[in-house]
Design an enzyme around this catalytic site. Sequence first.
Site, PDB file in Angstrom:
ATOM      1  N   GLU A 102       0.814  -1.210   0.000  1.00 40.15           N
ATOM      2  CA  GLU A 102       0.000   0.000   0.000  1.00 40.15           C
ATOM      3  C   GLU A 102       0.851   1.264   0.000  1.00 40.15           C
ATOM      4  O   GLU A 102       1.924   1.303   0.590  1.00 40.15           O
ATOM      5  CB  GLU A 102      -0.913  -0.018   1.234  1.00 40.15           C
ATOM      6  CG  GLU A 102      -1.947  -1.126   1.115  1.00 40.15           C
ATOM      7  CD  GLU A 102      -2.713  -1.387   2.392  1.00 40.15           C
ATOM      8  OE1 GLU A 102      -3.871  -1.808   2.286  1.00 40.15           O
ATOM      9  OE2 GLU A 102      -2.176  -1.176   3.477  1.00 40.15           O
ATOM     10  N   CYS A 115       3.136   8.164   1.952  1.00 38.18           N
ATOM     11  CA  CYS A 115       3.715   7.124   2.804  1.00 38.18           C
ATOM     12  C   CYS A 115       3.951   5.901   1.916  1.00 38.18           C
ATOM     13  O   CYS A 115       3.022   5.368   1.319  1.00 38.18           O
ATOM     14  CB  CYS A 115       2.744   6.832   3.948  1.00 38.18           C
ATOM     15  SG  CYS A 115       3.306   5.524   5.048  1.00 38.18           S
ATOM     16  N   CYS A 122       6.664  -7.963   6.486  1.00 37.12           N
ATOM     17  CA  CYS A 122       7.843  -7.567   7.260  1.00 37.12           C
ATOM     18  C   CYS A 122       8.206  -8.719   8.175  1.00 37.12           C
ATOM     19  O   CYS A 122       7.331  -9.335   8.783  1.00 37.12           O
ATOM     20  CB  CYS A 122       7.556  -6.307   8.087  1.00 37.12           C
ATOM     21  SG  CYS A 122       9.008  -5.730   9.010  1.00 37.12           S
ATOM     22  N   CYS A 126       6.970  -6.872  14.980  1.00 38.82           N
ATOM     23  CA  CYS A 126       6.647  -6.050  16.145  1.00 38.82           C
ATOM     24  C   CYS A 126       5.240  -6.422  16.621  1.00 38.82           C
ATOM     25  O   CYS A 126       4.327  -6.632  15.820  1.00 38.82           O
ATOM     26  CB  CYS A 126       6.742  -4.567  15.811  1.00 38.82           C
ATOM     27  SG  CYS A 126       8.409  -4.094  15.310  1.00 38.82           S
ATOM     28  N   CYS A 129       1.923  -4.500  15.311  1.00 35.75           N
ATOM     29  CA  CYS A 129       1.887  -4.039  13.914  1.00 35.75           C
ATOM     30  C   CYS A 129       1.243  -5.100  13.030  1.00 35.75           C
ATOM     31  O   CYS A 129       1.666  -6.257  13.037  1.00 35.75           O
ATOM     32  CB  CYS A 129       3.312  -3.746  13.448  1.00 35.75           C
ATOM     33  SG  CYS A 129       3.423  -3.389  11.686  1.00 35.75           S
ATOM     34  N   CYS A 356      -1.235   4.392  10.460  1.00 30.94           N
ATOM     35  CA  CYS A 356       0.016   3.689  10.785  1.00 30.94           C
ATOM     36  C   CYS A 356      -0.281   2.308  11.328  1.00 30.94           C
ATOM     37  O   CYS A 356      -1.098   2.152  12.225  1.00 30.94           O
ATOM     38  CB  CYS A 356       0.758   4.414  11.904  1.00 30.94           C
ATOM     39  SG  CYS A 356       1.257   6.045  11.482  1.00 30.94           S
TER      40      CYS A 356
HETATM   41  N1  SAH Z   1       9.274  -0.637   9.662  1.00 30.22           N
HETATM   42  C1  SAH Z   1       9.457   0.733   9.907  1.00 30.22           C
HETATM   43  C2  SAH Z   1       8.538   1.638   9.121  1.00 30.22           C
HETATM   44  C3  SAH Z   1       7.119   1.190   8.960  1.00 30.22           C
HETATM   45  S1  SAH Z   1       6.068   1.233  10.345  1.00 30.22           S
HETATM   46  C4  SAH Z   1       9.354   1.018  11.384  1.00 30.22           C
HETATM   47  O1  SAH Z   1       8.956   0.148  12.134  1.00 30.22           O
HETATM   48  O2  SAH Z   1       9.723   2.120  11.779  1.00 30.22           O
HETATM   49  C5  SAH Z   1       5.731   2.999  10.561  1.00 30.22           C
HETATM   50  C6  SAH Z   1       5.392   3.370  11.998  1.00 30.22           C
HETATM   51  O3  SAH Z   1       4.088   2.900  12.383  1.00 30.22           O
HETATM   52  C7  SAH Z   1       6.362   2.775  13.000  1.00 30.22           C
HETATM   53  O4  SAH Z   1       6.715   3.707  13.989  1.00 30.22           O
HETATM   54  C8  SAH Z   1       5.538   1.674  13.601  1.00 30.22           C
HETATM   55  O5  SAH Z   1       6.032   1.277  14.838  1.00 30.22           O
HETATM   56  C9  SAH Z   1       4.172   2.299  13.658  1.00 30.22           C
HETATM   57  N2  SAH Z   1       3.090   1.340  13.867  1.00 30.22           N
HETATM   58  C10 SAH Z   1       3.075   0.030  13.552  1.00 30.22           C
HETATM   59  N3  SAH Z   1       1.886  -0.526  13.912  1.00 30.22           N
HETATM   60  C11 SAH Z   1       1.153   0.456  14.458  1.00 30.22           C
HETATM   61  C12 SAH Z   1      -0.177   0.510  14.994  1.00 30.22           C
HETATM   62  N4  SAH Z   1      -0.971  -0.560  14.997  1.00 30.22           N
HETATM   63  N5  SAH Z   1      -0.623   1.690  15.452  1.00 30.22           N
HETATM   64  C13 SAH Z   1       0.164   2.792  15.406  1.00 30.22           C
HETATM   65  N6  SAH Z   1       1.411   2.804  14.895  1.00 30.22           N
HETATM   66  C14 SAH Z   1       1.900   1.656  14.435  1.00 30.22           C
HETATM   67 FE1  SF4 Z   2       8.031  -4.257  10.497  1.00 32.46          FE
HETATM   68 FE2  SF4 Z   2       5.758  -3.282  11.489  1.00 32.46          FE
HETATM   69 FE3  SF4 Z   2       7.902  -3.604  13.070  1.00 32.46          FE
HETATM   70 FE4  SF4 Z   2       7.911  -1.663  11.205  1.00 32.46          FE
HETATM   71  S1  SF4 Z   2       6.526  -1.784  12.978  1.00 32.46           S
HETATM   72  S2  SF4 Z   2       9.566  -3.124  11.665  1.00 32.46           S
HETATM   73  S3  SF4 Z   2       6.719  -2.670   9.565  1.00 32.46           S
HETATM   74  S4  SF4 Z   2       6.752  -5.238  12.045  1.00 32.46           S
END
Ligand code: SAH
Ligand code: SF4
Length: 381
Positions: A102, A115, A122, A126, A129, A356
């Site tokens: 996306e 974005c 990924c 995390c 996420c 996000c």
């Molecule tokens: N992988 C990279 C960039 C993509 S994620 C990273 O982790 O930085 C972009 C941002 O969205 C990151 O700060 C991530 O931690 C945050 N994010 C992921 N899942 C989220 C959620 N469910 N609600 C709010 N922010 C989230």
């Molecule tokens: Fe990967 Fe999501 Fe963690 Fe970013 S926040 S590193 S996209 S798992």
Amino acid sequence: MQAAREPLTAAPVANLLDFDPAGLAAWMAARGDKPFRAKQVSRWVHQRFAADFAAMTDLARDARAALAAQATIAAPAVIRDSTAHDGTRKWLLDAGNGNAVEAVYIPEDDRGTLCISSQAGCALDCAFCSTGRQGFNRNLTTGEIVGQLWHANRTLLAEGIRAPWVQAGRAPITNVVMMGMGEPLANFDNVVPALRTFLDDNAYGLSRRRVTLSTSGLVPWIERLRDECPVALAVSLHAPTDALRDRLVPINRKHPLSTLMAACVRYLERAPRDFITFEYVMLDGVNDQPGHAQALIALVRDVPCKLNLIPFNPFPGSGFATSPRERVRAFAHALQDAGIVATIRKTRGDDIDAACGQLAGRVHDRTKRRLAARIPVVAAQ
Ligand code: SAH
Ligand code: SF4
């Protein structure tokens, strides 16, 4: 007598979106073109968003035909195009083999931000996420990354977007954030050429301050980015202690907070901005207590930074809840009282799952081996 046959092997067709500026110059030079031709073609592709060579009217007819035989200009195909109530727009793009990624356009009064995704899925897993939940399929190519910006600009212009900077002759997208699906530094070799294209004056011409890369903290690649293409850096912190961050951001078990903070300080020696943006997703009862704020203040004390608090965007089965508004405000105030610039990110596009961490696309996990399973918890000190 038989007619002369076409040669059986045609020259491979290059996608011009795959080249960074130096790569395009080298490819054109190998065809016998002068360096100014590469710049001319780059401007057609990345500034006028030409999709075919016939449009490049300041090139001789046979030069256009020769290019058309050897090259294409191809962005990922759009599977779905949705617009949220607040104007946020999400393009679901085909990444092949049933995978999709996306790109999200976020219009604001004084800028248009895109974005961009860097991977289908990924591997870093995390806990909060939804991209991480689906596992990893593959790295996007440079062309697929640049193609997102090319497509957004082209589409918005064709639709007659009304924005003051577009009226003044600039492209619709003024800012890029590598914050979509995937960990950009885990796809370093394809992401850096894309960044160079974003910055190049004969391509998108964005200043380094307008291009932000967000990472979960891949320390060795933060160092390489500083040396090779120091754009603005955002680091996903989410926890002030190793014990908690090990759970939320599993890569922390490999690159703990002390090494991450040191890498941030070193990054700023070369960075265009004199601060790091730390992202901190607010999870109810998990990382949003006054004690967490105090620990965070101590952690970032020596790093010039801004804190961006992100209200957690829920998704089905996440197991987390969004911190109440009042608690997010109190957390921000605690940071501000300690002299730290702290902002609360406005949630955009959540009615189309474009906020996000809601970017899910559809990914078939090829690995089925996520990071959390691979790195033993005992490795954390
Ligand atoms: N992988 C990279 C960039 C993509 S994620 C990273 O982790 O930085 C972009 C941002 O969205 C990151 O700060 C991530 O931690 C945050 N994010 C992921 N899942 C989220 C959620 N469910 N609600 C709010 N922010 C989230
Ligand atoms: Fe990967 Fe999501 Fe963690 Fe970013 S926040 S590193 S996209 S798992």
